[in-house]
Design a protein around this motif. Sequence first.
Motif, PDB file in Angstrom:
ATOM      1  N   ARG A  21      39.240 104.047 114.684  1.00 14.79           N
ATOM      2  CA  ARG A  21      38.342 105.005 114.053  1.00 14.79           C
ATOM      3  C   ARG A  21      38.612 105.031 112.563  1.00 14.79           C
ATOM      4  N   ASN A  22      37.890 104.173 111.870  1.00 16.07           N
ATOM      5  CA  ASN A  22      38.004 104.150 110.414  1.00 16.07           C
ATOM      6  C   ASN A  22      39.467 104.119 109.980  1.00 16.07           C
ATOM      7  N   GLU A  23      40.120 103.053 110.367  1.00 15.35           N
ATOM      8  CA  GLU A  23      41.544 102.936 110.109  1.00 15.35           C
ATOM      9  C   GLU A  23      41.800 101.724 109.225  1.00 15.35           C
ATOM     10  N   CYS A  24      42.710 101.882 108.289  1.00 20.50           N
ATOM     11  CA  CYS A  24      43.137 100.748 107.473  1.00 20.50           C
ATOM     12  C   CYS A  24      44.214  99.986 108.244  1.00 20.50           C
ATOM     13  N   PRO A  25      44.381  98.688 107.951  1.00 22.56           N
ATOM     14  CA  PRO A  25      45.457  97.943 108.624  1.00 22.56           C
ATOM     15  C   PRO A  25      46.819  98.476 108.191  1.00 22.56           C
ATOM     16  N   ASP A  26      47.804  98.339 109.045  1.00 26.22           N
ATOM     17  CA  ASP A  26      49.163  98.777 108.712  1.00 26.22           C
ATOM     18  C   ASP A  26      49.643  97.996 107.491  1.00 26.22           C
ATOM     19  N   PRO A  27      49.963  98.671 106.385  1.00 23.97           N
ATOM     20  CA  PRO A  27      50.376  97.939 105.182  1.00 23.97           C
ATOM     21  C   PRO A  27      51.821  97.458 105.240  1.00 23.97           C
ATOM     22  N   GLY A  28      52.550  97.888 106.279  1.00 21.20           N
ATOM     23  CA  GLY A  28      53.947  97.470 106.379  1.00 21.20           C
ATOM     24  C   GLY A  28      54.828  98.333 105.483  1.00 21.20           C
ATOM     25  N   VAL A  29      56.118  98.070 105.506  1.00 24.29           N
ATOM     26  CA  VAL A  29      57.050  98.785 104.643  1.00 24.29           C
ATOM     27  C   VAL A  29      57.631  97.753 103.684  1.00 24.29           C
ATOM     28  N   PRO A  30      57.461  97.977 102.371  1.00 19.05           N
ATOM     29  CA  PRO A  30      57.958  96.981 101.412  1.00 19.05           C
ATOM     30  C   PRO A  30      59.480  96.855 101.456  1.00 19.05           C
ATOM     31  N   LEU A  31      59.972  95.705 101.063  1.00 20.36           N
ATOM     32  CA  LEU A  31      61.418  95.496 100.958  1.00 20.36           C
ATOM     33  C   LEU A  31      61.967  96.414  99.878  1.00 20.36           C
ATOM     34  N   ASN A  32      63.212  96.825 100.012  1.00 12.93           N
ATOM     35  CA  ASN A  32      63.909  97.639  99.016  1.00 12.93           C
ATOM     36  C   ASN A  32      63.173  98.942  98.722  1.00 12.93           C
ATOM     37  N   ARG A  90      61.220 102.792 100.599  1.00 12.80           N
ATOM     38  CA  ARG A  90      60.933 103.671 101.723  1.00 12.80           C
ATOM     39  C   ARG A  90      59.462 104.031 101.663  1.00 12.80           C
ATOM     40  N   ARG A  91      58.825 104.082 102.826  1.00 12.57           N
ATOM     41  CA  ARG A  91      57.408 104.443 102.884  1.00 12.57           C
ATOM     42  C   ARG A  91      57.286 105.831 103.479  1.00 12.57           C
ATOM     43  N   PHE A  92      56.436 106.646 102.876  1.00 11.35           N
ATOM     44  CA  PHE A  92      56.173 107.982 103.393  1.00 11.35           C
ATOM     45  C   PHE A  92      54.726 108.054 103.826  1.00 11.35           C
ATOM     46  N   GLY A  93      54.509 108.479 105.059  1.00 13.63           N
ATOM     47  CA  GLY A  93      53.155 108.555 105.592  1.00 13.63           C
ATOM     48  C   GLY A  93      52.964 107.475 106.638  1.00 13.63           C
ATOM     49  N   ASP A  94      52.524 107.880 107.824  1.00 10.36           N
ATOM     50  CA  ASP A  94      52.337 106.915 108.912  1.00 10.36           C
ATOM     51  C   ASP A  94      50.920 106.924 109.432  1.00 10.36           C
ATOM     52  N   SER A  95      50.028 107.628 108.741  1.00  8.77           N
ATOM     53  CA  SER A  95      48.641 107.657 109.191  1.00  8.77           C
ATOM     54  C   SER A  95      47.847 106.664 108.355  1.00  8.77           C
ATOM     55  N   PHE A  96      47.094 105.800 109.042  1.00 12.43           N
ATOM     56  CA  PHE A  96      46.291 104.797 108.337  1.00 12.43           C
ATOM     57  C   PHE A  96      44.819 105.139 108.446  1.00 12.43           C
ATOM     58  N   GLN A  97      44.514 106.401 108.812  1.00 17.11           N
ATOM     59  CA  GLN A  97      43.133 106.839 108.969  1.00 17.11           C
ATOM     60  C   GLN A  97      42.448 106.900 107.613  1.00 17.11           C
ATOM     61  N   LEU A  98      41.136 106.850 107.662  1.00 13.49           N
ATOM     62  CA  LEU A  98      40.332 106.985 106.458  1.00 13.49           C
ATOM     63  C   LEU A  98      40.704 108.288 105.759  1.00 13.49           C
ATOM     64  N   GLY A  99      40.969 108.202 104.459  1.00 14.47           N
ATOM     65  CA  GLY A  99      41.296 109.396 103.680  1.00 14.47           C
ATOM     66  C   GLY A  99      42.781 109.692 103.590  1.00 14.47           C
ATOM     67  N   SER A 100      43.605 109.069 104.446  1.00 17.62           N
ATOM     68  CA  SER A 100      45.034 109.369 104.351  1.00 17.62           C
ATOM     69  C   SER A 100      45.707 108.460 103.328  1.00 17.62           C
ATOM     70  N   SER A 101      46.826 108.937 102.820  1.00 15.87           N
ATOM     71  CA  SER A 101      47.555 108.211 101.778  1.00 15.87           C
ATOM     72  C   SER A 101      48.953 107.880 102.245  1.00 15.87           C
ATOM     73  N   ILE A 102      49.488 106.844 101.629  1.00 18.69           N
ATOM     74  CA  ILE A 102      50.865 106.424 101.892  1.00 18.69           C
ATOM     75  C   ILE A 102      51.530 106.296 100.541  1.00 18.69           C
ATOM     76  N   SER A 103      52.734 106.829 100.422  1.00 25.86           N
ATOM     77  CA  SER A 103      53.447 106.628  99.162  1.00 25.86           C
ATOM     78  C   SER A 103      54.708 105.825  99.415  1.00 25.86           C
ATOM     79  N   VAL A 104      55.121 105.134  98.367  1.00 25.57           N
ATOM     80  CA  VAL A 104      56.275 104.251  98.463  1.00 25.57           C
ATOM     81  C   VAL A 104      57.249 104.619  97.353  1.00 25.57           C
ATOM     82  N   VAL A 105      58.524 104.767  97.708  1.00 27.62           N
ATOM     83  CA  VAL A 105      59.559 105.041  96.722  1.00 27.62           C
ATOM     84  C   VAL A 105      60.559 103.891  96.774  1.00 27.62           C
ATOM     85  N   CYS A 106      60.778 103.266  95.610  1.00 18.61           N
ATOM     86  CA  CYS A 106      61.739 102.157  95.545  1.00 18.61           C
ATOM     87  C   CYS A 106      63.160 102.686  95.727  1.00 18.61           C
ATOM     88  N   ASP A 107      64.000 101.880  96.387  1.00 21.19           N
ATOM     89  CA  ASP A 107      65.401 102.246  96.537  1.00 21.19           C
ATOM     90  C   ASP A 107      66.067 102.245  95.158  1.00 21.19           C
TER      91      ASP A 107
END
Length: 174
Positions: free
Chosen positions: A102-113, A115-132
């Motif tokens: 249902r209007n979902e983006c593909p799993d973007p994965g977790v970048p090396l080095n 941490r990813r915050f946010g596990d919803s890939f639905q339309l309108g949701s956001s994911i943030s990434v903080v470098c170690d």
Amino acid sequence: MGTVLSPDYPEGYGNNLNCVWLIISEPGSRIHLAFNDFDLEPPYDFLTIKDGDQSGATVLGRFSGAEVPSHLTSNSNVLQLEFQADHSMSGRGFNITYTFGRNECPDPGVPLNARRFGDSFQLGSSISVVCDEGFIKTQGTDTITCLLEDGKVMWSGLIPKCEGNNTGRGKNNK
């Protein structure tokens, strides 16, 4: 969610078959196929999977034999499954389940080095990434959002990359 079975599965399908299944989900959503079982007489019996409606359909794959295909996801909200069997011999057939993204983006994965915050890939949701610690962002923004663009669901940008900090290199440390 639903299931597509070849005729008489798992007893083996008949001869001279030409079957078409049309799976349609709501506009903007995608269709995910999971192959639970697959056994067709190669190369004469095969399943062709097409993305889109009749006029502009693209072939996502054509499968035969006993190797179970990997998951498939449509790019549109319409999938056509075309099964053809010749006049002799048959295999067990196939068992495929489908679900709608249902209007979902593909799993973007977790970048090396990072941490990813946010596990919803639905339309309108956001994911943030903080470098170690000790790593800096070399690509992307802190936050990416799942958007609908030109009828396709996609992330607003590239998933960030975090790489080692190059400070101290090439400098003359006295």
